[in-house]
Design a protein around this motif. Structure first.
Motif, PDB file in Angstrom:
ATOM      1  N   GLY A 136       0.816  -1.209   0.000  1.00  0.00           N
ATOM      2  CA  GLY A 136       0.000   0.000   0.000  1.00  0.00           C
ATOM      3  C   GLY A 136       0.848   1.256   0.000  1.00  0.00           C
ATOM      4  N   ALA A 137       1.974   1.213   0.724  1.00  0.00           N
ATOM      5  CA  ALA A 137       2.875   2.361   0.736  1.00  0.00           C
ATOM      6  C   ALA A 137       3.532   2.555  -0.622  1.00  0.00           C
ATOM      7  CB  ALA A 137       3.936   2.159   1.817  1.00  0.00           C
ATOM      8  N   LEU A 138       3.956   1.470  -1.247  1.00  0.00           N
ATOM      9  CA  LEU A 138       4.621   1.580  -2.548  1.00  0.00           C
ATOM     10  C   LEU A 138       3.683   2.109  -3.628  1.00  0.00           C
ATOM     11  CD1 LEU A 138       6.806  -1.651  -2.595  1.00  0.00           C
ATOM     12  CD2 LEU A 138       7.599   0.718  -2.469  1.00  0.00           C
ATOM     13  N   LYS A 139       2.423   1.791  -3.549  1.00  0.00           N
ATOM     14  CA  LYS A 139       1.467   2.307  -4.535  1.00  0.00           C
ATOM     15  C   LYS A 139       1.434   3.830  -4.543  1.00  0.00           C
ATOM     16  CE  LYS A 139      -1.731  -1.637  -4.472  1.00  0.00           C
ATOM     17  NZ  LYS A 139      -3.077  -2.095  -4.072  1.00  0.00           N
ATOM     18  N   ARG A 140       1.759   4.411  -3.407  1.00  0.00           N
ATOM     19  CA  ARG A 140       1.667   5.869  -3.295  1.00  0.00           C
ATOM     20  C   ARG A 140       2.975   6.585  -3.632  1.00  0.00           C
ATOM     21  NH1 ARG A 140      -1.687   3.362   0.255  1.00  0.00           N
ATOM     22  NH2 ARG A 140      -3.759   4.302   0.591  1.00  0.00           N
ATOM     23  N   VAL A 141       4.133   5.928  -3.428  1.00  0.00           N
ATOM     24  CA  VAL A 141       5.398   6.646  -3.596  1.00  0.00           C
ATOM     25  C   VAL A 141       6.387   5.929  -4.516  1.00  0.00           C
ATOM     26  CG1 VAL A 141       5.220   7.772  -1.339  1.00  0.00           C
ATOM     27  CG2 VAL A 141       6.351   5.541  -1.519  1.00  0.00           C
TER      28      VAL A 141
END
Length: 406
Positions: free
Chosen positions: A19-24
């Motif tokens: 979920g974090a990688l999807k954003r950054v």
């Protein structure tokens, strides 16, 4: 800080690296690089995670000391997980001091926790306890409290203080459930299984049975004289005599302990202590010398009496003699005990953890590899050694650390 960075940080705190990688994932600014590095570490790509965190630390300016210190702490944790014990501990200490100076108590506590975990790994339990005593875990968030209690439990387990370990694991389980991070809850459960897994075998009066850590802790207080082949010591409730540096003497003590209350023929003692197939007069003379040395070493615990056919052990205070041995006896057990954690180790890291020379560790690894017990990958300095965990292998008693009463 923009909304995407905030959302990615929250996803990482909740144990959701994807979920974090999807954003950054497509951003190259310093905060995004740091979050990507932490996300890659949670996924398991430690090499890429380290590279990203180094880039993030460089990208943060000199005025952003706190952000750079957080990157250093994350890099130190990755080094610990990847068993890179040569990573500079002073850098972590400096980062922790920076975080404390700027009021970032949570990340400073996490940095201290990483320092304690490193000390625990290499068996420096007294230092780990002193450092842990300076940290108040109560105001920390649930995930940090769980990590703190895991370290407390780890120290208690290594000291064979099973009651304290169980209490710490209970607190860790509650904190992990509150944090609701599956990986953290799984780590607590893995640690808890150590308390219900046989950690040694007991040999007494010719019979054998497996022992849990709780039973091992209670053994000296039971009034027995314990010949401990996991730590290479002879002890009762009052005194411990270390024989780790005297392998011949310990081999004799173990053979005599296993035969008690009977005696052991001289030929058997020669074979056990000197690996001699055929005893001659020189072997018998050497046996008399070594028996005299053993008698002097353990004189406060037991006497070694001569019999018609050999020698017998006679305890002074104890009413029983028990021999404690690993559940699975292998060549180079201390090396296997570290590799049994499932992580990949370099030979230099093993040398640091064991307090042995790199060449000694390398020879042990080569012998274990030839026997099919371990495997390696990579070459040169990048070479790593690992083995799947061995069912029933004593990963606790063979690791360095003080015993109760030491």
């Amino acid at each position: 800080m923009d909304s995407l960075i905030t959302a990615a940080a929250r996803a990482l705190a909740a144990g959701d690296p994807l979920g974090a990688l999807k954003r950054v994932a497509l951003r190259d600014d310093a905060p995004a690089l740091a979050l990507r590095g932490i996300a890659m570490a949670q996924i398991g790509d430690l090499v890429r995670a380290t590279a990203l965190l180094k880039s993030a630390a460089r990208a943060f300016g000199r005025k952003e000391a706190v952000a750079r210190a957080r990157c250093v702490v994350a890099e130190a944790e990755i080094a610990l997980v990847s068993r890179d014990l040569t990573w500079p501990a002073k850098a972590l200490d400096a980062a922790r001091a920076t975080l404390e100076a700027h009021g970032d108590r949570i990340n400073a506590a996490h940095a201290r926790n990483v320092e304690v975990r490193r000390l625990l790994l290499i068996g420096r339990l007294d230092e780990a306890e002193r450092m842990l005593a300076t940290l108040d875990a109560a105001p920390l968030p649930p995930a940090s409290r769980a990590a703190h209690e895991l370290v407390v439990a780890g120290i208690a387990i290594r000291r064979l203080q099973t009651k304290s370990a169980r209490e710490a694991l209970t607190r860790a389980r509650h904190a992990a459930s509150e944090a609701d991070i599956p990986a953290l809850m799984a780590e607590v459960e893995r640690a808890s299984r150590l308390l219900i897994t046989p950690a040694a075998r007991l040999i007494a009066r010719g019979e054998q049975r497996p022992l849990l850590l709780e039973e091992i802790e209670a053994l000296p207080a039971s009034g027995a004289l314990v010949v401990d082949a996991c730590r290479n010591i002879v002890r009762d409730a009052r005194l411990a005599v270390p024989l780790a540096t005297r392998p011949v003497l310990f081999a004799l003590a173990r053979a005599l302990g296993e035969a008690w209350p009977g005696d052991v023929p001289r030929g058997v003692l020669i074979a056990r202590a000197f690996r001699g197939k055929h005893a001659d007069e020189s072997h018998r003379a050497r046996l008399r010398v070594e028996i005299g040395r053993l008698r002097a070493e353990i004189r406060t615990l037991a006497d070694v009496k001569a019999t018609k056919r050999g020698f017998a052990l006679a305890p002074r205070r104890a009413c029983e003699i028990a021999v404690l041995v690993p559940p699975v006896e292998e060549q180079h057990p201390a090396v296997l005990a570290f590799l049994a954690d499932g992580e990949s180790w370099s030979s230099s890291a093993l040398a640091i953890a064991l307090g042995a020379s790199p060449r000694t560790v390398q020879r042990a690894l080569e012998q274990l590899a030839a026997a099919g017990k371990v495997q390696s990958y990579g070459r040169g300095r990048a070479r790593r050694w690992m083995t799947p965990p061995v069912p029933g292998f004593p990963t606790i008693l063979l690791l360095p650390g003080a015993l109760p009463g030491d």
